[in-house]
Design an enzyme around this catalytic site. Structure first.
Site, PDB file in Angstrom:
ATOM      1  N   HIS A  81       0.848  -1.189   0.000  1.00 12.94           N
ATOM      2  CA  HIS A  81       0.000   0.000   0.000  1.00 12.94           C
ATOM      3  C   HIS A  81       0.882   1.236   0.000  1.00 12.94           C
ATOM      4  O   HIS A  81       1.549   1.542   0.981  1.00 12.94           O
ATOM      5  CB  HIS A  81      -0.918  -0.013   1.221  1.00 12.94           C
ATOM      6  CG  HIS A  81      -1.859  -1.183   1.228  1.00 12.94           C
ATOM      7  ND1 HIS A  81      -1.464  -2.449   1.619  1.00 12.94           N
ATOM      8  CD2 HIS A  81      -3.176  -1.288   0.895  1.00 12.94           C
ATOM      9  CE1 HIS A  81      -2.493  -3.271   1.523  1.00 12.94           C
ATOM     10  NE2 HIS A  81      -3.545  -2.589   1.092  1.00 12.94           N
ATOM     11  N   HIS A  97      -1.878  -1.205   7.000  1.00 10.67           N
ATOM     12  CA  HIS A  97      -1.622  -1.519   5.594  1.00 10.67           C
ATOM     13  C   HIS A  97      -0.505  -0.650   5.025  1.00 10.67           C
ATOM     14  O   HIS A  97       0.180  -1.052   4.092  1.00 10.67           O
ATOM     15  CB  HIS A  97      -2.899  -1.333   4.764  1.00 10.67           C
ATOM     16  CG  HIS A  97      -3.509   0.029   4.907  1.00 10.67           C
ATOM     17  ND1 HIS A  97      -4.416   0.334   5.907  1.00 10.67           N
ATOM     18  CD2 HIS A  97      -3.343   1.167   4.202  1.00 10.67           C
ATOM     19  CE1 HIS A  97      -4.780   1.591   5.800  1.00 10.67           C
ATOM     20  NE2 HIS A  97      -4.142   2.129   4.776  1.00 10.67           N
ATOM     21  N   PRO A 135      -6.107  -4.899  11.168  1.00  9.04           N
ATOM     22  CA  PRO A 135      -7.561  -4.732  11.311  1.00  9.04           C
ATOM     23  C   PRO A 135      -7.858  -3.286  11.730  1.00  9.04           C
ATOM     24  O   PRO A 135      -7.449  -2.853  12.802  1.00  9.04           O
ATOM     25  CB  PRO A 135      -7.917  -5.727  12.431  1.00  9.04           C
ATOM     26  CG  PRO A 135      -6.786  -6.719  12.451  1.00  9.04           C
ATOM     27  CD  PRO A 135      -5.572  -5.927  12.079  1.00  9.04           C
ATOM     28  N   HIS A 162      -4.178   4.180  -3.104  1.00  5.04           N
ATOM     29  CA  HIS A 162      -4.183   3.427  -1.850  1.00  5.04           C
ATOM     30  C   HIS A 162      -3.242   2.220  -1.891  1.00  5.04           C
ATOM     31  O   HIS A 162      -2.457   1.999  -0.968  1.00  5.04           O
ATOM     32  CB  HIS A 162      -5.607   2.964  -1.538  1.00  5.04           C
ATOM     33  CG  HIS A 162      -5.725   2.090  -0.331  1.00  5.04           C
ATOM     34  ND1 HIS A 162      -5.788   2.594   0.939  1.00  5.04           N
ATOM     35  CD2 HIS A 162      -5.791   0.740  -0.207  1.00  5.04           C
ATOM     36  CE1 HIS A 162      -5.879   1.598   1.809  1.00  5.04           C
ATOM     37  NE2 HIS A 162      -5.892   0.464   1.134  1.00  5.04           N
ATOM     38  N   SER A 213     -21.752  -9.218  38.206  1.00  5.28           N
ATOM     39  CA  SER A 213     -22.161 -10.539  37.709  1.00  5.28           C
ATOM     40  C   SER A 213     -20.970 -11.447  37.415  1.00  5.28           C
ATOM     41  O   SER A 213     -21.005 -12.645  37.693  1.00  5.28           O
ATOM     42  CB  SER A 213     -23.003 -10.380  36.437  1.00  5.28           C
ATOM     43  OG  SER A 213     -24.210  -9.698  36.702  1.00  5.28           O
ATOM     44  N   PHE A 270     -21.328 -12.518  24.869  1.00  5.60           N
ATOM     45  CA  PHE A 270     -20.947 -11.256  24.247  1.00  5.60           C
ATOM     46  C   PHE A 270     -19.478 -11.204  23.837  1.00  5.60           C
ATOM     47  O   PHE A 270     -18.997 -10.153  23.395  1.00  5.60           O
ATOM     48  CB  PHE A 270     -21.259 -10.086  25.181  1.00  5.60           C
ATOM     49  CG  PHE A 270     -22.724  -9.966  25.509  1.00  5.60           C
ATOM     50  CD1 PHE A 270     -23.689 -10.105  24.525  1.00  5.60           C
ATOM     51  CD2 PHE A 270     -23.134  -9.733  26.815  1.00  5.60           C
ATOM     52  CE1 PHE A 270     -25.037  -9.999  24.829  1.00  5.60           C
ATOM     53  CE2 PHE A 270     -24.486  -9.628  27.133  1.00  5.60           C
ATOM     54  CZ  PHE A 270     -25.442  -9.766  26.131  1.00  5.60           C
ATOM     55  N   ASP A 322     -33.012 -15.575  30.991  1.00  8.78           N
ATOM     56  CA  ASP A 322     -32.671 -14.536  30.014  1.00  8.78           C
ATOM     57  C   ASP A 322     -32.849 -15.014  28.577  1.00  8.78           C
ATOM     58  O   ASP A 322     -32.878 -14.207  27.649  1.00  8.78           O
ATOM     59  CB  ASP A 322     -31.239 -14.045  30.227  1.00  8.78           C
ATOM     60  CG  ASP A 322     -31.148 -13.036  31.355  1.00  8.78           C
ATOM     61  OD1 ASP A 322     -32.166 -12.402  31.661  1.00  8.78           O
ATOM     62  OD2 ASP A 322     -30.058 -12.886  31.932  1.00  8.78           O
TER      63      ASP A 322
END
Length: 709
Positions: A71, A111, A164, A310, A431, A487, A520
């Site tokens: 790049h 990149h 990423p 790019h 929790s 999650f 839940d």
């Protein structure tokens, strides 16, 4: 200093005005902060920096052309930013690239890696030109995207693995938090040993990714004013010009978060120098965001300023572009003697700062021997061996108990045994139960201090994962972060990077681990999630079956050297294997799998189980003389044991095997011919009813065993 006449001429034109590098219609600069230009670069230094910028462009062009891959846009468009950072504003010592008080630079737009490799070479790091020539080649020091030093690559000056988009700029938030914590823990009134800055260079893609917004909110809320983010604002994304997909005023957005914002011409060396200097000097409780308006692919007229710049589309025009910016015709990977001399002087200046710091550090160490030993252990990540650590933790109780509750008891001992261990949660401390008692809370305001060991990430799982990686990349603390297991996919991208980068300083505490969550319902009942984590290379996934196995799991998470660990804990109470000595359970779990119940006669059946299903296996086989129960809390760890141990636990002579886990069944067929699992989503009902409906009971397991031939 000796520079080529071509380079000097090009620099003179460029330095004559702001618009020497850019069209005036591109940059209507808004003054979000009045900058005094007393920090303007003197003429000789400006010439040297401008020359270095063009020669860095040349290095990038030649390397990408040789690889026919890469790049080109960012290395050409952000060259002046690199020149100011490495040639003036950052403090570092290339001869000691892991010096603990160095400024950190993160190329979030990974990149554009030839930007980083070019500047590391020019700045004197041990990254030879020959390695630039091997860009993107097998076993080179210059992989396609920057990779944190590991068993695969060991390129000095690479502060974190990026690629990423959005991750690097979020890792930078973690590094800034880590520096604040280090300063609070180790600095004294007499000696300051931590006072460095964190720099990140990011592009449109990084700021379009939501994780960067989550992390930016955390950074502003906790007043991380040691963080400086430079936005390579070139108005281009890969598919289209950026205006095709974005129309926000990013400066107003970051200002609303609580950042101090600046906007400059990213090709104006005076502006870049003055703005970064001002950002460093202002400890006003606000992280700094500098929008640097640039031209992508600058210097290559065929592609500059367009989305074609790019990637490697400019390769056919490299020779012409190099000539146009004043580099000698026909010379590849050209660096002038003058540039080498200039950076030799930069190294001398930085070495003087480094030597002064070393003197301060020596005095601090003499005055604070216990704190110095703690820091030495933190930097080296020295912890006692796992077998010693499990012996330091008292025996836990024999009553049924959720492993998340066991984890809460154990984390208190871990925090005492590993002083550089910290933890945090995505708004679920109550929790997930990973709060360190008497550890204090990290941050600014309320009851928080920067020395606090408990981090409150808010409902920002993705940012939590990135910030944790930033702590690990920074290299001083071990950190765990918690959320509900279901999650974890919000932070999966960061977990993958942690595993790839071999970040053993990171662990995950993931509770409410199955359909046993109950009322839940299926949105909160993970069934595929544990197996989804198990398929990530170099991630150890530990799902303990009782309190003593939980001791082994948590100890493993802080003693492992090769990579991160995911700890999978139950919401509901589970029985303890009281028929087996507690230390034997700990020692067995540290091998990934062990015989939890040995057959009383000839072996004719092996039952494998993990987590909350271990108790069902023990009950179901209670009257089966030839049945062996194998607890397998960590497949990955078991697979690393010797062949003889694996054969001892799972003898090949016994082929009648059944496995049980309250999750998808697929991975268990490696070990068993029949699996009692959950290959569909759950339902909303009390947990014991859901478990019964899906066959997660001792009675159903016994029935399935009896059905086997």
């Amino acid at each position: 200093m000796k520079f080529s006449s071509f380079a000097l001429a090009a620099c003179a034109i460029a330095a004559s005005s702001v618009n020497g590098f850019s069209a005036p219609t591109r940059f209507g600069v808004r003054q979000h902060l009045a900058l005094h230009m007393s920090t303007a670069v003197d003429a000789d230094t400006k010439t040297a920096l401008a020359t270095a910028a063009n020669e860095a462009r040349g290095l990038a062009m030649d390397s990408i052309a040789a690889a026919h891959s890469g790049h080109m846009g960012l290395p050409l468009g952000a060259a002046e930013i690199g020149a100011v950072l490495y040639g003036s504003q950052m403090t570092y010592n290339p001869k000691d690239p892991t010096w603990i008080n160095r400024d950190r630079f993160i190329l979030s737009a990974g990149h554009g890696s030839m930007f980083l490799y070019s500047w590391l070479n020019l700045a004197g790091f041990d990254l030879p030109i020959d390695e630039l020539k091997r860009f993107r080649q097998h076993h080179s020091m210059t992989p396609g995207h920057p990779e944190f030093p590991s068993s695969e690559h060991n390129t000095p000056g690479i502060e974190c693995t990026t690629g990423p988009l959005g991750q690097g700029v979020s890792n930078a938030v973690g590094m800034a938090a880590s520096e604040k914590m280090a300063a609070a823990v180790y600095n004294t009134d007499e000696h300051k040993i931590f006072d460095h800055h964190i720099f990140a260079l990011a592009g449109d893609g990084c700021f379009q990714e939501g994780v960067s917004a989550e992390a930016a909110c955390f950074a502003a809320h906790e007043k991380l004013d040691n963080l400086i983010v430079l936005y390579d604002a070139n108005e281009v994304t890969l598919d289209k010009m950026a205006e095709y997909t974005q129309s926000e005023d990013i400066l107003k957005r970051y200002e609303a978060y609580g950042w101090e914002v600046f906007e400059i011409d990213g090709h104006d060396l005076d502006a870049v120098e003055a703005t970064i200097a001002a950002a460093k000097a202002n400890n006003n409780g606000k992280p700094k965001f500098i929008k640097c308006n640039t031209i992508i692919g600058k210097g290559m007229e065929e592609t500059e300023g367009t989305n074609a710049a790019h990637g490697e589309a400019g390769v056919p025009y490299v020779d012409k572009a190099k000539k146009n910016i004043g580099l000698p015709d026909g010379e590849k990977w050209y660096v002038s003697e003058g540039t080498r001399d200039f950076f030799a002087e930069v190294q001398k200046k930085n070495k003087a700062t480094y030597d002064e710091w070393q003197a301060t550090f020596a005095a601090w160490k003499k005055a604070n021997p216990e704190l110095a030993k703690q820091l030495e252990d933190a930097v080296a990540d020295n912890v006692m061996p796992a077998d010693e650590m499990i012996a330091k933790i008292p025996k836990l109780g024999e009553d049924p108990e959720a492993t998340r509750v066991s984890g809460f008891k154990i984390i208190q001992h871990i925090a005492e045994l590993v002083p550089h261990y910290i933890s945090g949660s995505a708004d679920l401390h109550g929790s997930t139960r990973n709060y360190i008692n008497d550890g204090g809370n990290f941050g600014s305001g309320f009851d928080k201090t920067y020395a606090g060991k408990n981090l409150y990430f808010g409902i920002r799982e993705h940012a939590m994962g990135s910030i944790m990686n930033g702590f690990a990349f920074h290299g001083l603390f071990k950190i765990s972060g918690s959320t509900f297991l279901v999650f974890v996919d919000y932070l999966r991208a960061t977990t993958r990077v942690a595993a790839l980068s071999e970040l053993n300083r990171v662990s995950y505490i993931l509770t409410h681990d199955s359909i046993g969550v109950g009322e839940d319902g299926p949105t909160h009942q993970p069934v595929e999630t544990v197996s989804g984590l198990r398929v990530i290379p170099n991630l150890d996934v530990f799902r303990p079956g009782d309190a003593e196995e939980t001791v082994a799991a948590m100890v493993h998470s802080v003693t492992r050297k090769e990579g991160p660990t995911a700890l999978i804990f139950s919401r509901q109470n589970i029985a303890q294997n009281k028929d087996m000595d507690y230390m034997a359970r700990r020692q067995g779990a540290l091998k990934g799998a062990y015989v939890a119940k040995k057959e009383e006669g000839d072996l004719d059946l092996i039952v494998l189980a993990t987590g909350s299903e271990l108790e069902h296996a023990l009950v179901a086989t209670k009257d089966m003389k030839g049945a062996r129960v194998v607890s397998m809390p960590c497949m990955e760890l078991f697979e690393r044991q010797s062949d003889s141990y694996k054969e001892e636990v799972l003898p090949s002579s016994c082929t009648k095997r059944i496995a049980m886990e309250a999750g998808v069944s697929g991975l268990w067929y490696k070990y068993a011919s029949k699996v009692v699992g959950v290959d569909r989503f759950g339902m909303s009902a009390p947990g014991n009813i859901v478990m019964k409906e899906f066959g997660m009971t001792a009675d159903n397991l016994k029935k399935q065993i009896e059905s086997m031939a």
